[in-house]
Design a protein around this motif. Structure first.
Motif, PDB file in Angstrom:
ATOM      1  N   ASP A  22      30.476 -51.596   6.749  1.00 41.32           N
ATOM      2  CA  ASP A  22      29.935 -50.429   7.446  1.00 41.32           C
ATOM      3  C   ASP A  22      30.993 -49.721   8.266  1.00 41.32           C
ATOM      4  OD1 ASP A  22      27.087 -50.289   6.743  1.00 41.32           O
ATOM      5  OD2 ASP A  22      26.991 -52.285   7.626  1.00 41.32           O
ATOM      6  N   ALA A  23      31.975 -50.472   8.778  1.00 39.72           N
ATOM      7  CA  ALA A  23      33.049 -49.837   9.555  1.00 39.72           C
ATOM      8  C   ALA A  23      33.858 -48.885   8.677  1.00 39.72           C
ATOM      9  CB  ALA A  23      33.963 -50.908  10.153  1.00 39.72           C
ATOM     10  N   PHE A  64      24.388 -46.345  -1.988  1.00 40.18           N
ATOM     11  CA  PHE A  64      25.678 -47.025  -2.093  1.00 40.18           C
ATOM     12  C   PHE A  64      25.647 -48.240  -1.175  1.00 40.18           C
ATOM     13  CE2 PHE A  64      30.062 -47.896  -1.010  1.00 40.18           C
ATOM     14  CZ  PHE A  64      30.792 -47.613  -2.147  1.00 40.18           C
ATOM     15  N   GLN A  65      25.539 -49.432  -1.788  1.00 39.01           N
ATOM     16  CA  GLN A  65      25.354 -50.653  -1.011  1.00 39.01           C
ATOM     17  C   GLN A  65      26.099 -51.830  -1.641  1.00 39.01           C
ATOM     18  OE1 GLN A  65      23.526 -50.579   1.837  1.00 39.01           O
ATOM     19  NE2 GLN A  65      22.973 -48.435   1.503  1.00 39.01           N
ATOM     20  N   CYS A 121      32.723 -47.327   5.968  1.00 36.65           N
ATOM     21  CA  CYS A 121      31.863 -46.169   5.686  1.00 36.65           C
ATOM     22  C   CYS A 121      31.794 -45.238   6.896  1.00 36.65           C
ATOM     23  CB  CYS A 121      30.464 -46.637   5.294  1.00 36.65           C
ATOM     24  SG  CYS A 121      30.417 -47.604   3.763  1.00 36.65           S
ATOM     25  N   ALA A 122      31.700 -45.821   8.086  1.00 40.81           N
ATOM     26  CA  ALA A 122      31.624 -45.013   9.302  1.00 40.81           C
ATOM     27  C   ALA A 122      32.910 -44.205   9.502  1.00 40.81           C
ATOM     28  CB  ALA A 122      31.378 -45.919  10.506  1.00 40.81           C
ATOM     29  N   ALA A 123      34.053 -44.862   9.259  1.00 40.70           N
ATOM     30  CA  ALA A 123      35.337 -44.161   9.417  1.00 40.70           C
ATOM     31  C   ALA A 123      35.460 -43.015   8.423  1.00 40.70           C
ATOM     32  CB  ALA A 123      36.481 -45.147   9.240  1.00 40.70           C
ATOM     33  N   LEU A 124      34.997 -43.218   7.203  1.00 41.96           N
ATOM     34  CA  LEU A 124      35.044 -42.158   6.198  1.00 41.96           C
ATOM     35  C   LEU A 124      34.190 -40.969   6.629  1.00 41.96           C
ATOM     36  CD1 LEU A 124      35.660 -41.020   3.337  1.00 41.96           C
ATOM     37  CD2 LEU A 124      33.627 -42.254   2.552  1.00 41.96           C
ATOM     38  N   LEU A 125      32.963 -41.238   7.055  1.00 39.36           N
ATOM     39  CA  LEU A 125      32.065 -40.151   7.448  1.00 39.36           C
ATOM     40  C   LEU A 125      32.627 -39.389   8.638  1.00 39.36           C
ATOM     41  CD1 LEU A 125      28.660 -42.024   7.029  1.00 39.36           C
ATOM     42  CD2 LEU A 125      29.588 -40.250   5.541  1.00 39.36           C
ATOM     43  N   GLN A 126      33.243 -40.106   9.563  1.00 34.46           N
ATOM     44  CA  GLN A 126      33.842 -39.440  10.716  1.00 34.46           C
ATOM     45  C   GLN A 126      35.001 -38.541  10.288  1.00 34.46           C
ATOM     46  OE1 GLN A 126      35.102 -42.137  13.778  1.00 34.46           O
ATOM     47  NE2 GLN A 126      35.564 -40.517  15.246  1.00 34.46           N
ATOM     48  N   SER A 127      35.805 -39.035   9.329  1.00 35.41           N
ATOM     49  CA  SER A 127      36.956 -38.240   8.876  1.00 35.41           C
ATOM     50  C   SER A 127      36.530 -37.015   8.086  1.00 35.41           C
ATOM     51  CB  SER A 127      37.887 -39.113   8.025  1.00 35.41           C
ATOM     52  OG  SER A 127      37.290 -39.410   6.762  1.00 35.41           O
ATOM     53  N   LYS A 128      35.335 -37.031   7.544  1.00 27.18           N
ATOM     54  CA  LYS A 128      34.830 -35.922   6.732  1.00 27.18           C
ATOM     55  C   LYS A 128      33.783 -35.090   7.481  1.00 27.18           C
ATOM     56  CE  LYS A 128      37.010 -36.997   2.829  1.00 27.18           C
ATOM     57  NZ  LYS A 128      37.914 -36.086   2.108  1.00 27.18           N
ATOM     58  N   GLN A 129      33.752 -35.199   8.812  1.00 28.04           N
ATOM     59  CA  GLN A 129      32.710 -34.539   9.583  1.00 28.04           C
ATOM     60  C   GLN A 129      32.685 -33.028   9.353  1.00 28.04           C
ATOM     61  OE1 GLN A 129      30.376 -36.296  11.627  1.00 28.04           O
ATOM     62  NE2 GLN A 129      29.417 -34.305  11.258  1.00 28.04           N
TER      63      GLN A 129
END
Length: 589
Positions: A376-377, A423-424, A379-387
């Protein structure tokens, strides 16, 4: 003991790692290269498998390759003397054999400074297929059958598996092949890409078997389950058929001869419209395939008296025929694993070597989740980078740590007609998306195929979508009650249930189901549970998470696919990403 199994220099290049008789990692090269059916040396899959195990090249005890150039050499010699094929054909095949023999050297090239100290084993192609089916099955004894195009100069092999032993009773040799028959007809019908046979299978229910008597002239059934091609309709045995097996998507020249057009009329070109004649030819092709397939497996069952069956080889992807086995033969249980085609030969080669070294059987492949996973970390970093991109697309992002809440919110989105990327966990092994790299939709909507094809898939309208059903409800919704965890069998949906499942019910009343077990995929089962509570239907529509590309592997690919298509929701780990504008409503109205 670490065993690295490979399918190399062939379509669907793949690698796996077996540790002390247990599979710990497996993946196809296409998922890393992003080229469908990638052929060549699976260097990226190898790197990932060793990384997953925390191993170096020096830790590998055995390298197992699912090809043995010395197998069936007497048959090769006999063929060359009798048929005298073109010299270009002979030179090309010898070149391919030489490349496959260099696997150990290529390993050291991708790990500079490391040395492979283990043994290399060439495992005959069909033995690898049979091992991939039997040695990971739940059966102590079974009829084992492998049918494909060709491998090591044979196109089929069958025998009996008992304990760790597989005794091969018979083979069918080049140039005769049920896989070549089906591939040639796939080309004739205008489906030009490698692996397009599933399109013929999907088109067949829309036709009638009007041409079956003519098509039967292409394939002769013989005694003891055997079959032979009428070679006047084929080229592969006498001419050089161009093909590409290295560093890219496989490409094949025409396998059929011009005499086939005299028999069946003009071939369909890829851009030609589909006419009823083509649908009827597809139905006739499937009918004759099933005739030969059941001719073979019935003979094997009669000879052995055994009622458990395992299937492998590329032809074992014919889920329509597989789903009829229990209805049309005395077999009571059927096991077709997650990757019966050539990729699966990597696993078969590894397990064949494990047992050859004296290893015991203590592993059953009851799920397909053997690929990469991302926390999850990540995935979270990716979403933050693509904000910024997410904001531009009108997306909101919520993190739902509570799994029940995550599945409930996803099920609510599915129930109102939204298209959800899911996606899991670990990526699936094999060609099917099985609830970890899936697009999930409402099977109750008659317009869902139209919505999916408009938004994402952009594929032929005749191709069906699959139902994922909670395992305990299979018998209530389908005419048979059996575990089908890998989506490799087609069952008839109960007639009284079909109106509730228009999006996953094929034109002939069938569905290529995946039975979902709570033990092997608890999060996907909870999603379907939540959908069941909302709708009364314990089934969701499941299709692969991709857009004319290999199934997504990494979070970046999942997010890219979501953003460039009109998907409504992306559930990536614990994160729920949703477009705020209602694309679905516009399409539905």
């Amino acid at each position: 003991m670490l065993i690295l199994g490979l399918n190399a220099f062939h379509a669907d290049a793949a690698a796996c790692l077996v540790s002390d008789g247990k599979l710990i990692a497996a993946a196809e090269e296409e998922r890393f290269r992003r080229i469908k059916h990638w052929a060549g040396f699976p260097s990226e899959a190898i790197k990932w498998c060793l990384q997953e195990a925390g191993a170096s090249l020096g830790d590998i005890s055995h390298l197992a390759v699912n090809q043995d150039s010395s197998a069936n050499n007497w048959r090769r010699a006999e063929f060359l003397l009798r048929q005298r094929p073109s010299m270009a054909m002979v030179i090309d095949r010898l070149s391919t054999r030489k490349k496959r023999a260099s696997a150990a050297q290529l390993l050291e090239e991708i790990y500079p400074g490391q040395h492979f100290k283990g043994q290399t084993h060439a495992v005959e192609h069909h033995l690898a297929h049979l091992s991939s089916a039997f040695h990971v099955s739940p059966f102590e004894q079974a009829v084992a059958i492998s049918v494909d195009g060709f491998g090591d100069f044979a196109s089929a092999a069958w025998g009996i598996g008992r304990g760790v032993e597989i005794d091969i009773n018979d083979r069918i040799y080049f140039p005769h092949s049920l896989g070549i028959f089906y591939q040639a007809m796939t080309q004739f019908l205008g489906f030009a890409h490698y692996g397009d046979e599933y399109k013929v299978m999907g088109l067949a229910p829309y036709g009638q078997p009007r041409y079956v008597d003519r098509v039967r002239d292409m394939l002769v059934l013989k005694d003891k389950g055997r079959f032979a091609l009428n070679l006047k309709y084929f080229r592969h045995h006498k001419e050089y058929v161009p093909y590409q097996w290295e560093n890219g998507s496989p490409v094949f020249g025409d396998l059929f001869a011009e005499e086939l057009e005299a028999l069946l009329g003009p071939r369909r070109k890829p851009d030609d419209p589909l006419m009823q004649r083509h649908r009827d030819l597809a139905r006739s092709t499937q009918a004759l395939y099933e005739e030969a397939f059941f001719h073979l497996i019935a003979a094997a069952q009669n000879e052995s008296g055994i009622t458990d069956l395992v299937l492998a080889g590329g032809c074992a992807n014919n889920s329509v025929a597989n789903g009829k086995v229990r209805r049309q033969t005395p077999f009571k249980r059927v096991y077709v694993h997650a990757a019966p085609g050539d990729a699966g030969g990597a696993i078969g080669a590894a397990f064949a070597v494990w047992h050859e070294q004296g290893g015991a059987r203590h592993f059953v492949m009851d799920h397909a989740y053997w690929g990469p996973a991302f926390g999850d970390a990540t995935c979270a970093a990716l979403l933050q980078s693509k904000q910024a991109e997410l904001d531009a697309a009108g997306c909101t992002v919520a993190r739902l740590v509570d799994e029940e809440a995550l599945c409930r919110r996803t099920a609510e989105a599915v129930a109102v007609g939204k298209v959800v990327g899911w996606f899991q966990g670990r990526m699936e092994w094999g060609p099917r998306a099985l609830g970890n790299r899936s697009i999930v939709c409402d099977p109750r909507r008659g317009d869902m195929k139209q919505i999916l094809n408009a938004k994402i898939k952009r594929r032929e309208s005749f191709r069906p979508f699959a139902p994922s059903v909670l395992a305990e409800y299979v018998g209530a919704w389908f005419e048979e009650d059996d575990a089908v965890p890998f989506m490799m069998q087609v069952f008839q949906i109960r007639e009284e249930k079909r109106a509730q499942l228009p999006a996953v019910t094929h034109v002939d009343g069938s569905g290529r189901l995946q039975s979902v077990n709570r033990d092997t995929n608890p999060r996907y089962a909870k999603l379907i549970d939540a959908f069941h509570e909302i709708t009364g239907v314990p089934i969701v529509l499941n299709t692969s998470f991709n857009e004319n590309e290999p199934v997504v592997c990494r979070p970046e690919e999942a997010l890219d696919c979501f953003l460039r298509t009109q998907m409504d929701v992306l559930v990536i780990g614990e994160h729920f990403v949703e477009r705020t504008h209602a694309v679905s409503a516009a399409l539905v109205t």
